[in-house]
Write a protein that holds these residues in place. Sequence first.
Motif, short mmCIF file in Angstrom:
data_model
loop_
_atom_site.label_atom_id
_atom_site.label_comp_id
_atom_site.label_asym_id
_atom_site.label_seq_id
_atom_site.Cartn_x
_atom_site.Cartn_y
_atom_site.Cartn_z
N GLU A 175 -44.02 42.47 -26.18
CA GLU A 175 -44.81 41.73 -25.16
C GLU A 175 -45.59 40.43 -25.49
N ARG A 176 -45.45 39.64 -24.31
CA ARG A 176 -46.45 38.56 -24.42
C ARG A 176 -46.84 38.07 -23.06
N ILE A 177 -48.00 37.40 -23.15
CA ILE A 177 -48.63 36.93 -21.87
C ILE A 177 -48.78 35.66 -21.73
N ILE A 178 -48.50 35.04 -20.47
CA ILE A 178 -48.58 33.74 -20.29
C ILE A 178 -49.49 33.24 -19.14
N PHE A 179 -50.46 32.30 -19.76
CA PHE A 179 -51.52 31.78 -18.99
C PHE A 179 -51.08 30.59 -18.14
N ASP A 180 -51.15 30.42 -17.01
CA ASP A 180 -50.68 29.56 -16.13
C ASP A 180 -51.61 28.42 -16.21
N ARG A 181 -52.98 28.51 -16.88
CA ARG A 181 -54.18 27.41 -16.64
C ARG A 181 -54.98 28.06 -17.77
N VAL A 182 -56.03 27.04 -18.44
CA VAL A 182 -56.85 27.32 -19.23
C VAL A 182 -58.11 27.44 -18.39
N PRO A 183 -58.85 28.83 -18.66
CA PRO A 183 -59.97 29.37 -18.24
C PRO A 183 -61.08 28.45 -18.15
N GLU A 184 -62.03 28.17 -17.34
CA GLU A 184 -62.98 27.27 -17.45
C GLU A 184 -63.97 27.43 -18.52
N GLY A 185 -64.31 26.44 -19.13
CA GLY A 185 -65.27 26.57 -20.46
C GLY A 185 -64.65 26.73 -21.72
N LEU A 186 -63.17 26.69 -21.82
CA LEU A 186 -62.32 26.71 -23.10
C LEU A 186 -61.74 25.33 -23.18
N GLY A 187 -61.58 25.07 -24.38
CA GLY A 187 -60.77 23.93 -24.69
C GLY A 187 -60.54 23.79 -26.00
N ASP A 188 -59.56 22.75 -26.64
CA ASP A 188 -59.08 22.79 -27.93
C ASP A 188 -60.04 22.10 -28.68
N GLN A 189 -61.07 21.54 -28.38
CA GLN A 189 -62.18 21.03 -29.17
C GLN A 189 -63.48 21.36 -28.77
N PRO A 190 -64.62 21.22 -29.54
CA PRO A 190 -65.94 21.49 -29.00
C PRO A 190 -66.45 20.40 -27.87
N VAL A 191 -67.22 20.64 -26.95
CA VAL A 191 -67.81 19.70 -26.20
C VAL A 191 -69.18 19.66 -26.27
N LEU A 192 -69.86 18.41 -26.37
CA LEU A 192 -71.24 18.32 -26.41
C LEU A 192 -71.92 17.94 -25.06
N SER A 193 -72.83 18.36 -24.65
CA SER A 193 -73.32 18.26 -23.39
C SER A 193 -74.77 18.01 -23.48
N VAL A 194 -75.40 17.11 -22.44
CA VAL A 194 -76.95 16.82 -22.66
C VAL A 194 -77.20 17.00 -20.96
N ARG A 195 -78.23 17.46 -20.70
CA ARG A 195 -78.85 17.79 -19.50
C ARG A 195 -79.92 16.49 -18.99
N THR A 196 -79.71 15.89 -18.19
CA THR A 196 -80.26 14.56 -17.96
C THR A 196 -81.40 14.69 -16.71
N ARG A 197 -82.17 13.89 -16.32
CA ARG A 197 -83.13 13.70 -15.19
C ARG A 197 -83.21 12.11 -14.97
N ALA A 198 -82.37 11.56 -14.04
CA ALA A 198 -82.44 10.11 -13.77
C ALA A 198 -82.98 9.60 -12.45
N PRO A 199 -83.71 8.64 -12.43
CA PRO A 199 -84.45 8.39 -10.92
C PRO A 199 -83.24 7.83 -10.23
N GLU A 200 -82.29 7.25 -10.78
CA GLU A 200 -81.08 6.78 -9.69
C GLU A 200 -79.72 6.78 -10.56
N ALA A 201 -78.48 6.72 -9.75
CA ALA A 201 -77.34 6.87 -10.14
C ALA A 201 -76.93 5.55 -10.75
N GLY A 202 -76.08 5.50 -11.53
CA GLY A 202 -75.36 4.11 -12.23
C GLY A 202 -74.28 4.54 -13.21
#
Length: 534
Positions: A175-202
């Motif tokens: 048996e083998r399983i085929i996934f049609d998409r990558v689940p949210e939050g998974l990737g082939d490399q690490p992800v760096l994220s920052v939470r920001t608070r900005a007065p205006e967009a740009g």
Amino acid sequence: MRLRTTILTAIAALTGLAAPAWAQVESVSAAPERTAVVIYRDRPVDTAALIARSANPWERLDREGLALIVETRTIDLPAGEAVIRFRGVATGIVPQTATLDGLPAQVVERNTDFDLLSPGSLLQHSVGEVVRVVRTNPETGEQTTKAAIVRSGPSGTVLEIDGRLEALDCSGLTERIIFDRVPEGLGDQPVLSVRTRAPEAGRYTVTLAYLATGLQWSADYVARLNPDGRSLSLTGWITLANFGGTGFRDSPVQVVAGTLNRDADTVPVDPPEVPTAPRCWPQDTTTAGAVGTVVDYLATVPAMSNSLVDDVELNEVIVTGSRIRREDLLAEQGELGDYKIYTLPERTDVSARQTKQVRFLEQDSVRFTRIYRERISVGVETEAHAPRLLLRLRNRTRDGLGMPLPGGGVALMETQAGRTLFTGQSHFEDRGIGLPVELEFGAAMDLTVSHTMERTNPNADRIPRFTVTAEIRNDKPEAVEIEIAPAEFAYRGFRIVSSDAPPVITEGGYPAWRLRVPPGGGVRTLTYTFEFGG
């Protein structure tokens, strides 16, 4: 009533604080537009040993070495509270070293997501999702594909197929399983994220810098003896090795020579491993075949623009610059505090799981002294044997060098009858300007040394004294110079009592006798007495 009012006020305050978090938006930086790489080392690296280690699957070379990665990215900064995700960072990122410049917003928090793609993590993140199960009849080879819903994760995977629950790998079929998409939050490399608070967009251009492991560099030299027998041509090569899963395309690269001090704080975080284990009945399997889950997910991984993971053998060596003029090939040397930094002459690709070489030194007339050396130890009387061949260089301008030399291996080449022959290999540590460079290339030919040793004060308890008589025979057609050195020179209380030739202090700091031995079977003898201890 007062208590009820207080509770309602607290709930309202908490609701007011939480509202911006509920409303926060995400901005994704898929990959850097430009990347610069600076590779360090904490000791000279043996290139051959490094490549040999890379062939062993248990070696974690992706966690060794150290590099500074500087990325230039353009991001869209939302107004208010938001999360900015930086994808495509190096797989060996040391997240606590990351810095972000050029962002006109308050950084509330910083996170690194190490939840990477694997068969186990795919199953873990796909509970409740629809997948396809492919079953192969081992006798007929016939394959059937059915839709299934994952009902439990990797540790005993259960699938819902046609309204029935089945344990994976318990049907008796492959048996083998085929996934049609990558689940949210998974990737082939690490992800760096920052939470920001900005007065205006740009839209802003920012610089993301961090340390990462998996990149190493080494120096190697080729020394070719010139026809005059007194000078050599010295070529130096920088080997870049990337054992990580991230490549850096068209990047300026620098390497830093010197013994860099580092500690455990520059070790990357290991991604969590999610094992897969089928749970069949009654003893974990209903078949006699191998138990395991084959997960087909490679076709679903989106291409990462900063990833250069190609079908490249790890041991492949790429030599660049074959179409560039010699003067443009050489890396430029500069200063970095107490270290030396070499800038490669042009941008280059530092591909994942690949090594490549770039020339950094080319000196055509480096003067050297050919000498032979024999170290004599207490308690060892030898028959005639060959001493060691040495080439001594002085790292100064008038001798054809005069530049900091990063330590590395040296291959010696000599031309005989119009043919270039390999005649030995040596290595040396980092050498600054003005310091000697001593290269040992193996045993001499047509030159022998034998010696006898006698203790001259056998009744002394504290300070033993020995007399050595050495005989050197030279069957070469030319005279040679040989160095006889006592191996105990560094012992406490060492002292030369007498000798029939004057000793010298060598450039290496140890005492020795330098003798010139005539050619054609010529013989020289040396007798000396020394003591040590006490």
